[in-house]
Design an enzyme around this catalytic site. Structure first.
Site, PDB file in Angstrom:
ATOM      1  N   VAL A  68       0.838  -1.194   0.000  1.00  0.00           N
ATOM      2  CA  VAL A  68       0.000   0.000   0.000  1.00  0.00           C
ATOM      3  C   VAL A  68       0.875   1.247   0.000  1.00  0.00           C
ATOM      4  O   VAL A  68       1.853   1.333   0.745  1.00  0.00           O
ATOM      5  CB  VAL A  68      -0.945  -0.004   1.231  1.00  0.00           C
ATOM      6  CG1 VAL A  68      -1.707   1.314   1.328  1.00  0.00           C
ATOM      7  CG2 VAL A  68      -1.921  -1.170   1.134  1.00  0.00           C
ATOM      8  N   GLU A  77      -2.733  -3.100  -2.928  1.00  0.00           N
ATOM      9  CA  GLU A  77      -4.089  -3.612  -2.777  1.00  0.00           C
ATOM     10  C   GLU A  77      -5.096  -2.499  -3.050  1.00  0.00           C
ATOM     11  O   GLU A  77      -5.021  -1.416  -2.464  1.00  0.00           O
ATOM     12  CB  GLU A  77      -4.307  -4.149  -1.360  1.00  0.00           C
ATOM     13  CG  GLU A  77      -5.736  -4.634  -1.129  1.00  0.00           C
ATOM     14  CD  GLU A  77      -6.050  -4.892   0.339  1.00  0.00           C
ATOM     15  OE1 GLU A  77      -5.364  -4.288   1.211  1.00  0.00           O
ATOM     16  OE2 GLU A  77      -6.977  -5.670   0.625  1.00  0.00           O
ATOM     17  N   CYS A  91      -3.495  -9.567   4.328  1.00  0.00           N
ATOM     18  CA  CYS A  91      -3.265  -8.284   5.004  1.00  0.00           C
ATOM     19  C   CYS A  91      -3.976  -8.266   6.356  1.00  0.00           C
ATOM     20  O   CYS A  91      -5.191  -8.450   6.425  1.00  0.00           O
ATOM     21  CB  CYS A  91      -3.746  -7.132   4.141  1.00  0.00           C
ATOM     22  SG  CYS A  91      -3.478  -5.512   4.921  1.00  0.00           S
ATOM     23  N   LYS A 101      -2.774 -14.387  -2.259  1.00  0.00           N
ATOM     24  CA  LYS A 101      -1.670 -14.234  -1.306  1.00  0.00           C
ATOM     25  C   LYS A 101      -2.237 -14.408   0.095  1.00  0.00           C
ATOM     26  O   LYS A 101      -3.194 -13.726   0.470  1.00  0.00           O
ATOM     27  CB  LYS A 101      -1.022 -12.858  -1.465  1.00  0.00           C
ATOM     28  CG  LYS A 101       0.186 -12.608  -0.571  1.00  0.00           C
ATOM     29  CD  LYS A 101       0.854 -11.285  -0.944  1.00  0.00           C
ATOM     30  CE  LYS A 101       2.113 -11.041  -0.126  1.00  0.00           C
ATOM     31  NZ  LYS A 101       1.829 -10.683   1.276  1.00  0.00           N
ATOM     32  N   HIS A 136       2.949 -15.570   2.765  1.00  0.00           N
ATOM     33  CA  HIS A 136       3.721 -14.750   3.703  1.00  0.00           C
ATOM     34  C   HIS A 136       3.917 -15.599   4.951  1.00  0.00           C
ATOM     35  O   HIS A 136       2.951 -15.952   5.623  1.00  0.00           O
ATOM     36  CB  HIS A 136       2.957 -13.465   4.030  1.00  0.00           C
ATOM     37  CG  HIS A 136       3.725 -12.527   4.908  1.00  0.00           C
ATOM     38  ND1 HIS A 136       3.513 -11.166   4.895  1.00  0.00           N
ATOM     39  CD2 HIS A 136       4.705 -12.729   5.812  1.00  0.00           C
ATOM     40  CE1 HIS A 136       4.315 -10.581   5.765  1.00  0.00           C
ATOM     41  NE2 HIS A 136       5.047 -11.509   6.331  1.00  0.00           N
ATOM     42  N   ASN A 172       7.254 -15.278   0.661  1.00  0.00           N
ATOM     43  CA  ASN A 172       7.256 -13.858   1.022  1.00  0.00           C
ATOM     44  C   ASN A 172       7.512 -13.725   2.518  1.00  0.00           C
ATOM     45  O   ASN A 172       7.104 -14.576   3.298  1.00  0.00           O
ATOM     46  CB  ASN A 172       5.904 -13.233   0.633  1.00  0.00           C
ATOM     47  CG  ASN A 172       5.771 -11.777   1.067  1.00  0.00           C
ATOM     48  OD1 ASN A 172       4.809 -11.407   1.720  1.00  0.00           O
ATOM     49  ND2 ASN A 172       6.732 -10.951   0.703  1.00  0.00           N
ATOM     50  N   GLY A 173       8.185 -12.633   2.908  1.00  0.00           N
ATOM     51  CA  GLY A 173       8.384 -12.364   4.326  1.00  0.00           C
ATOM     52  C   GLY A 173       9.833 -12.423   4.774  1.00  0.00           C
ATOM     53  O   GLY A 173      10.114 -12.322   5.966  1.00  0.00           O
ATOM     54  N   ALA A 185       9.116  -7.402  -0.403  1.00  0.00           N
ATOM     55  CA  ALA A 185       8.361  -6.203  -0.031  1.00  0.00           C
ATOM     56  C   ALA A 185       9.315  -5.138   0.504  1.00  0.00           C
ATOM     57  O   ALA A 185       9.826  -4.311  -0.249  1.00  0.00           O
ATOM     58  CB  ALA A 185       7.285  -6.548   0.995  1.00  0.00           C
TER      59      ALA A 185
END
Length: 504
Positions: free
Chosen positions: A18, A41, A114, A153, A181, A212-213, A240
């Site tokens: 975001v 998003e 999220c 995701k 994630h 991810n993460g 990210a």
């Protein structure tokens, strides 16, 4: 995967973030070596209200909200590699949005991870993890309803078994890939990533799994990406924060100095008219602990992209781009064919301007359109005006009988933009518009057309009429720009409605 469709195997992706994943950051990530880029998003309810508009000046496709804000902007350069991520909790609405954007993106992704309130409060994001039936309904609706790949995701569930069961159920919907994630929904970036969960998921399904993460613990440079991939057993890796801090992390040759990266980011922001506050936010993320430095304070104080370019010594580049964009606007306007209506989505457009000298002092096209609508027993015309941030020009769309009309040319004022949209509507409908020398149509009484005063009483009434007309066109609220300036959506003014009401 079918030829031409985006593959999610063995790729490195820019994660959806975001306020970060807007067009300048996505293009920069692609320049540095990212294979796939996700947009931030975007909520389905807001996107469903958007209108798709081709921006001939910027060379982009813009999805513009009713208030004039550009919710999503994309371009040909990223078309084959951009994934549109939406926040949704409704299968039908998700499909509406997906169909709106599918011709301009490479894939559709649903956010199911999220944990922030703005996403979960409507049953979206991580809230979906506790409703697998809804997850299945949304994904099946999308997979069968659009022509591009569909992905999602997620975050991990409390146990490995629960997580594996969920992703196996997701796989049955026909999605092309799943991003995981490796944190629980209660965990935040400071918590270590659970690579064992991602590894269990990768072993349990046949579709590509995107890990991810790892930005905090494992991925600090390009050489770390492959290590993270191997540790998780995933097909691909999504970055990210590591990319937010320095998108050159995607560069196989190694990281570039962040100062150089910021300059390249600003150039994209200027070229694609990125909102200045979004530009500032991304630059501050790259500055990190230097955000309170003299440069950081100058960036924080900036209110426009012009001021940001000054902070980085890019004034000349900014000016050159503005001149280039203005030349494109002028060329597009000169190439327009005034007499030929063109459909832009669901809006009928013509290249016309409102020339005040072509109409009697007391007469306007808006007045004629209002009277014609009354005669046909239609609702009053509704005008929606937007203002462009780069040159403060206005464009208005009028809705009559559920059909929309506007001029493709931008006007110097809101009142002229509304009059121009009324002219387009009247010409398309074949209705007189009140120009000097036009045969009397009977839509507006002769006294108003000629503006003649036969006695003092008539003179007073004529003056009052003229004042009302000026009020009609000048005493309205400011309009909004496509990048966050002011705007208004309003019906015809009460004064106009009263003064033009027929005697019954």
């Amino acid at each position: 995967m079918a030829a031409g469709r985006l593959s999610f195997r063995n790729v490195t992706a820019l994660a959806p973030m975001v306020r970060v994943g807007t067009l300048p950051m996505r293009l920069l990530a692609l320049d540095y070596g990212a294979d796939v880029v996700y947009c931030e998003e975007l909520i389905d309810i807001k996107m469903a209200q958007c209108e798709r508009m081709e921006n001939g000046v910027l060379g982009t496709v813009d999805f513009v909200a009713p208030d004039g804000r550009v919710m999503f902007r994309t371009c040909e350069k990223e078309k084959a590699r951009v994934v549109f991520q939406m926040g949704t909790a409704d299968p039908d609405r998700a499909l509406t949005v997906a169909r709106l954007v599918e011709k301009d993106v490479a894939a559709i992704d649903v956010n199911m991870g999220c944990p922030k309130e703005y996403s979960t409060k409507g049953g979206m994001g991580a809230a979906l993890l506790s409703d697998p039936d809804k997850i299945e309904a949304i994904l099946k609706k999308l997979v069968t309803g659009v022509s591009v790949p569909v992905t999602c995701k997620i975050r991990i569930l409390p146990s490995v078994e629960e997580t594996v069961n969920l992703v196996q159920r997701i796989e049955t919907t026909g999605v092309a890939a799943i991003a995981v994630h490796g944190r629980f929904k209660e965990e935040r970036p400071r918590h270590p990533v659970h690579c064992d969960y991602i590894q269990a998921v990768a072993q349990a399904v046949s579709i590509p799994v995107i890990a991810n993460g790892g930005s905090l613990d494992l991925v600090k440079a390009h050489s770390d990406i492959e290590k993270f991939r191997k540790e998780t057993g995933a097909s691909s890796v999504m970055l990210a924060r590591a990319a937010m801090w320095n998108p050159s992390v995607f560069r196989s040759q190694g990281l570039l100095p962040v100062e150089k990266v910021m300059e390249e980011y600003i150039k994209y922001a200027i070229r694609y008219d990125n909102h200045a506050f979004n530009t500032k936010y991304c630059l501050c993320q790259m500055l990190r602990d230097k955000v309170e430095s003299p440069l950081g304070k100058q960036v924080q104080a900036a209110q426009t992209n012009a001021e940001i370019s000054t902070a980085y010594g890019l004034q000349r580049f900014y000016q050159e781009v503005q001149e280039e964009l203005q030349a494109k606007r002028d060329a597009l306007q000169s190439d327009s064919q005034p007499d030929r209506p063109i459909m832009d989505g669901d809006v009928t457009t013509m290249a016309v301007r409102f020339e005040r000298r072509e109409y009697p002092p007391q007469i306007t096209p808006k007045m004629f359109l209002l009277e014609w609508s009354r005669r046909e027993k239609l609702e009053q015309p509704q005008y929606h005006t937007v203002q462009r941030s780069q040159d403060r020009a206005f464009q208005s769309t009028v809705t009559v009988a559920d059909r929309k009309y506007r001029s493709s040319l931008w006007e110097k004022s809101k009142k002229f933009a509304e009059q121009a949209s009324a002219i387009v509507c009247l010409r398309v409908l074949g209705v007189p518009e009140g120009r000097i020398g036009e045969e009397d149509s009977g839509l507006v009484c002769k006294r108003k057309r000629e503006g003649k005063a036969n006695n003092s009483s008539e003179e007073g009434r004529s003056k009052k009429l003229h004042v009302d007309v000026l009020q009609e066109t000048e005493t309205q609220e400011p309009a909004v720009g496509m990048n966050g300036d002011k705007q208004s959506t309003e019906p015809p003014e009460p004064a106009e409605a009263l003064k033009e009401a027929p005697v019954r």
